[in-house]
Design a protein around this motif. Sequence first.
Motif, PDB file in Angstrom:
ATOM      1  N   HIS A  45      -0.467   0.180  16.131  1.00  0.00           N
ATOM      2  CA  HIS A  45      -0.861   1.072  15.689  1.00  0.00           C
ATOM      3  C   HIS A  45      -0.368   1.432  14.535  1.00  0.00           C
ATOM      4  N   ASP A  46       0.808   0.666  13.941  1.00  0.00           N
ATOM      5  CA  ASP A  46       1.702   0.630  13.190  1.00  0.00           C
ATOM      6  C   ASP A  46       0.628  -0.750  11.970  1.00  0.00           C
ATOM      7  N   ALA A  47       0.757  -1.558  12.987  1.00  0.00           N
ATOM      8  CA  ALA A  47       0.122  -2.831  12.330  1.00  0.00           C
ATOM      9  C   ALA A  47      -1.181  -2.430  11.738  1.00  0.00           C
ATOM     10  N   LEU A  48      -1.902  -1.574  12.560  1.00  0.00           N
ATOM     11  CA  LEU A  48      -3.564  -1.506  12.030  1.00  0.00           C
ATOM     12  C   LEU A  48      -3.233  -0.373  10.432  1.00  0.00           C
ATOM     13  N   HIS A  49      -2.055   0.316  10.409  1.00  0.00           N
ATOM     14  CA  HIS A  49      -1.370   1.231   8.725  1.00  0.00           C
ATOM     15  C   HIS A  49      -1.029   0.482   8.540  1.00  0.00           C
ATOM     16  N   CYS A  50      -0.195  -0.687   8.279  1.00  0.00           N
ATOM     17  CA  CYS A  50       0.091  -1.711   7.869  1.00  0.00           C
ATOM     18  C   CYS A  50      -0.664  -2.006   7.016  1.00  0.00           C
ATOM     19  N   GLU A  51      -0.706  -1.651   5.262  1.00  0.00           N
ATOM     20  CA  GLU A  51      -1.164  -1.964   4.146  1.00  0.00           C
ATOM     21  C   GLU A  51      -0.040  -1.593   3.008  1.00  0.00           C
ATOM     22  N   PRO A  52      -0.884  -2.420   1.803  1.00  0.00           N
ATOM     23  CA  PRO A  52       0.080  -2.132   0.531  1.00  0.00           C
ATOM     24  C   PRO A  52      -0.504  -0.636  -0.353  1.00  0.00           C
ATOM     25  N   GLN A  53       1.274  -0.660  -1.186  1.00  0.00           N
ATOM     26  CA  GLN A  53       0.125   0.725  -1.567  1.00  0.00           C
ATOM     27  C   GLN A  53       1.222   0.413  -3.420  1.00  0.00           C
ATOM     28  N   ASN A  54       1.085   1.726  -4.136  1.00  0.00           N
ATOM     29  CA  ASN A  54       1.178   1.165  -5.812  1.00  0.00           C
ATOM     30  C   ASN A  54       0.714  -0.023  -6.077  1.00  0.00           C
ATOM     31  N   LEU A  55      -0.131  -0.663  -5.850  1.00  0.00           N
ATOM     32  CA  LEU A  55      -0.616  -1.786  -6.884  1.00  0.00           C
ATOM     33  C   LEU A  55      -0.552  -1.732  -8.182  1.00  0.00           C
ATOM     34  N   TYR A 115      -1.273  -9.237  10.084  1.00  0.00           N
ATOM     35  CA  TYR A 115      -0.428  -9.026  10.724  1.00  0.00           C
ATOM     36  C   TYR A 115      -0.809  -9.628  11.433  1.00  0.00           C
ATOM     37  N   LYS A 116       0.134 -11.030  12.789  1.00  0.00           N
ATOM     38  CA  LYS A 116      -0.808 -11.729  13.691  1.00  0.00           C
ATOM     39  C   LYS A 116      -2.500 -11.183  13.677  1.00  0.00           C
ATOM     40  N   ASN A 117      -2.628 -10.745  14.299  1.00  0.00           N
ATOM     41  CA  ASN A 117      -4.648 -10.627  14.628  1.00  0.00           C
ATOM     42  C   ASN A 117      -5.535  -9.448  14.102  1.00  0.00           C
ATOM     43  N   HIS A 118      -4.306  -8.615  13.217  1.00  0.00           N
ATOM     44  CA  HIS A 118      -4.568  -7.500  12.764  1.00  0.00           C
ATOM     45  C   HIS A 118      -4.904  -7.905  10.829  1.00  0.00           C
ATOM     46  N   LYS A 119      -6.091  -7.688   9.917  1.00  0.00           N
ATOM     47  CA  LYS A 119      -6.436  -7.567   9.340  1.00  0.00           C
ATOM     48  C   LYS A 119      -6.396  -6.327   8.326  1.00  0.00           C
ATOM     49  N   SER A 120      -5.988  -6.167   7.279  1.00  0.00           N
ATOM     50  CA  SER A 120      -6.299  -4.572   7.004  1.00  0.00           C
ATOM     51  C   SER A 120      -7.628  -4.614   6.033  1.00  0.00           C
ATOM     52  N   ARG A 121      -8.131  -3.794   5.280  1.00  0.00           N
ATOM     53  CA  ARG A 121      -9.072  -3.900   4.924  1.00  0.00           C
ATOM     54  C   ARG A 121      -8.611  -3.998   3.235  1.00  0.00           C
ATOM     55  N   TRP A 122      -9.925  -4.540   2.272  1.00  0.00           N
ATOM     56  CA  TRP A 122      -8.892  -5.355   0.870  1.00  0.00           C
ATOM     57  C   TRP A 122      -9.047  -3.691   0.227  1.00  0.00           C
ATOM     58  N   LYS A 123      -7.787  -4.081  -0.918  1.00  0.00           N
ATOM     59  CA  LYS A 123      -7.383  -2.203  -1.335  1.00  0.00           C
ATOM     60  C   LYS A 123      -7.095  -2.691  -3.190  1.00  0.00           C
ATOM     61  N   GLN A 124      -7.839  -1.805  -3.314  1.00  0.00           N
ATOM     62  CA  GLN A 124      -7.657  -1.591  -4.985  1.00  0.00           C
ATOM     63  C   GLN A 124      -8.339  -2.315  -6.024  1.00  0.00           C
ATOM     64  N   ASN A 125      -9.260  -2.891  -5.852  1.00  0.00           N
ATOM     65  CA  ASN A 125      -9.942  -4.647  -6.911  1.00  0.00           C
ATOM     66  C   ASN A 125      -9.642  -3.767  -8.091  1.00  0.00           C
ATOM     67  N   LEU A 126      -8.316  -4.323  -8.801  1.00  0.00           N
ATOM     68  CA  LEU A 126      -8.185  -4.096  -9.953  1.00  0.00           C
ATOM     69  C   LEU A 126      -8.566  -4.967 -10.886  1.00  0.00           C
ATOM     70  N   THR A 127      -8.827  -4.565 -12.061  1.00  0.00           N
ATOM     71  CA  THR A 127      -9.796  -5.011 -13.019  1.00  0.00           C
ATOM     72  C   THR A 127      -8.608  -4.902 -14.299  1.00  0.00           C
ATOM     73  N   LEU A 128      -8.804  -6.095 -15.447  1.00  0.00           N
ATOM     74  CA  LEU A 128      -7.890  -5.744 -16.200  1.00  0.00           C
ATOM     75  C   LEU A 128      -8.740  -5.756 -17.368  1.00  0.00           C
ATOM     76  N   PRO A 129      -8.652  -4.478 -18.568  1.00  0.00           N
ATOM     77  CA  PRO A 129      -9.274  -4.291 -19.705  1.00  0.00           C
ATOM     78  C   PRO A 129      -9.778  -5.748 -20.274  1.00  0.00           C
ATOM     79  N   GLU A 174      -7.036 -12.261  -3.336  1.00  0.00           N
ATOM     80  CA  GLU A 174      -8.578 -12.490  -4.053  1.00  0.00           C
ATOM     81  C   GLU A 174      -8.513 -12.225  -6.060  1.00  0.00           C
ATOM     82  N   VAL A 175      -8.857 -12.697  -6.914  1.00  0.00           N
ATOM     83  CA  VAL A 175      -9.692 -13.581  -7.809  1.00  0.00           C
ATOM     84  C   VAL A 175     -10.588 -13.503  -8.388  1.00  0.00           C
TER      85      VAL A 175
END
Length: 848
Positions: free
Chosen positions: A27-37, A115-129, A68-69
């Motif tokens: 459950h924790d692996a499913l909710h482990c994501e990056p934040q404050n990008l 994490y192992k076999n668990h992968k989170s969704r793509w988060k925050q597609n940041l674009t440079l001005p 991914e860029v």
Amino acid sequence: MPFVMEKGIMMITLLLLSLFFKSTQEHDALHCEPQNLTINSSGQMILLTWEDKPSCSALHDVLIYELEVFIEDKKEYNDEVAVTPDQIESTHSWNWTSYLALECASHSVRLSSRYKNHKSRWKQNLTLPVLKTSENPEVYPKDREFKVGSNVTFCCVVPEGEFFENLRLTGYPREKMNPIPIGNRTYALTVHLNQSPKDSCTQVKCTTNTSENGACADIGYPPDVSDLKCETEDLESVICHWKEERDTDLPIKTEYQLLGSLCTKEPNGGCSQKVQVDVGCRNWTFTAQNKFGKVELSDTADLTKRVHMFPPKEVTVSTLNARNVSLEWRWTKQQYNHLNIKCQINISNGENTIIEKFGVGLKFAVLNDLIPDWTYNVTVRCGTTQHFWIWSNYSTSVNFQTKGDVPDALDVWMQMKDNQIIITWKIPLANQSHGHIRAYEVTWTNTTERERRNRTKVVLNNHSLALSLDTAEEYIVTVTARNINGSSSPSTITIPSLNPDIIRVNTSWIIGSGGGFNLSWSASPTASCGYIVDWCPTLGQCIVEWKKVPPNDTKTSIFSKNFKGGLRYSLSVYACTQGAPVLLERREGYVSEENNPEATSLTARNLKISSYTFTVKAQTAVGECGAAVTTYILNSLTDYYLIKVVFISLAFVFGLLSFITTLCYRHWTCIKQRVYPTIPKPVLTSQGEHRCLSRHMDHCHHSEADIVDVLELHLGAGAPINKYASQEKMPFVFAQPPKGYHIQPLKKCTPPCLTLTTTAIPSPSGLQSSPLRSVFPNLSYNLIIERGDKQSNSGPELQEGTSLEKRSGGFQPQVHTETFSVNQEEEDAESPMSCVSTYILLPQSPSR
């Protein structure tokens, strides 16, 4: 039984706990994501930072972040960042440099965790001005430095409403400029920068259908330094030198550091720094940096073994003599006074000679074996004797001239000619005279009467003396040279007696090579002081030349500036003894043979008027043979030239006369008509047997208007008349009737009477009469020739005829017909021919 049940309950409890913790971790692996990008940029580099969610702290294995860029919504690059459990809950960072300037197109980054076999969704597609475009096309990157040899991508952003045409770099071939589109309004060009600009920068220009704009690319090289060498000059500091291979035209500021501290490049190309010079090796680091790059070099050295001395200062001559001098100098560093030093002294007197001197704190040197009255140039350089590293630079040069001395002993030889002995010596060279030679002195005495000496002086310009001596006696001759400092040491030669009992040596042949002679001989035990080889032309007067050879040599090469090809030389080899020289061998030969063996003639030029005797001999390897003698007398060339002039004049006159004769012959008719025009002859027509008498009329060509009186004769078949042969049924016509005239037949004639018909024809213009009419106006001919005993008149009888009548159609000619007889002799003299109707030209009526 109760124990078994208790153990089973514990196992079930553990299993349930394990399942609980596993489900919790998942459950924790499913909710482990990056934040404050956050995303930032620097130049063309993208910098991304982020943190972990609190749920990631429960993970006990490596957490992977995937990145991914995208450039203009097209995936360009992907990467992974591994986070260990001890790094969880810390701030993570990642950077990537784009091949494009960030102003060229939009760059976006997205992030997910795995994490192992668990992968989170793509988060925050940041674009440079992306900067907004201006009204003109913009080129990126701007104001950047690029190293030669790198690949750089330039882009052009085209304003809306305009169309892209070209993107190029000045100084690069256009055919290699191939921009490609990377967006709706962006075009990119990748270039390999292989050259440094001659100007301050390279222009990158973008052209659209309406405008052009560009940017400046600063392209250059990083410092090209190598081969670092560190040493000490004063034992108080270190100085490092390096090689700088590349020298560009553009002034590029370079910063140098030695041992981490800034240093200034010295005029001699080094960089120095004050240090404590101790015994032992040390690492010396050096850095050179400019805006295009940085280079670091290092050298390991013990400076006590790398002493590069300064050159000696104030080199002077302290003592000056004829054959030796003393030099002195000083040191600028006191530490040199305690060093073991060796110095090289370069002595130049036309040729360079180097001598070495040694000593502790060496400050002086004595130079020996110098040439008196000679100019020298001296420089000095020094180095350490122990652990020699490198020579110092040479000191400033010092010039001096040694004092004069007596001349060196002369090189004396002899030449025996008939009953005379010629004593000759070589003129002293400048380095042998030691001053200006004033005169020579020659003394000689008989070996049996040594107390009686003969003496004479020879002026400076002569270097030989002929002596008339008793050839049966042996003489000792001494020659000295004198200058302002005194006389040279005497040079003595013993003149042998010409005893007829002495065995004569045979003469052998020698062949020259390379412009000289290579001579060898057998060793002689009597040659205590070596050998003398002399040579001279075999025939005629000559001054002997010679060469001295050491005792251990029995061969030598003979060369002389006086050698001439085609001239025979005699060479003699003498053994040098304590007494008179002994003749060992004699040779004859040519340096080079000049008459081609195939030649059979020779031209002698510039001879005087005299009698000459020519002798031709054949030269072979064993001598001369087959002499042929002939004598010629060369006379004056005056008669020859006179005859030549006469013949040339006669030939010229003959040619001129021939030319005039040919010219007159070709134009004789016209010349005759101009000088004395001929009177036209009448046409004679025979009667009876149709025999006619032909008369030839010479005439000159005139224009049609000038032809007034025309006579014409038609000949029928018959015998030739006046060497002209008429063919059968072929009339012989002298002239064609001109325009405006007709032919009137005449009545036939029979012998012996001839009828002469003359027709006077007016000029067509009616204004000019014929030449005949101008002489005899309005006349008719009455020619009467009688046969037999009748005597014919000496000329034709002229009777006045009827004058011309004027008619309405113009003038009509008045025709008279006269009859005369011809005697038989005249008739036989002329070849008969049958007559046909003879015509006279009459003018046509004007109406035709």
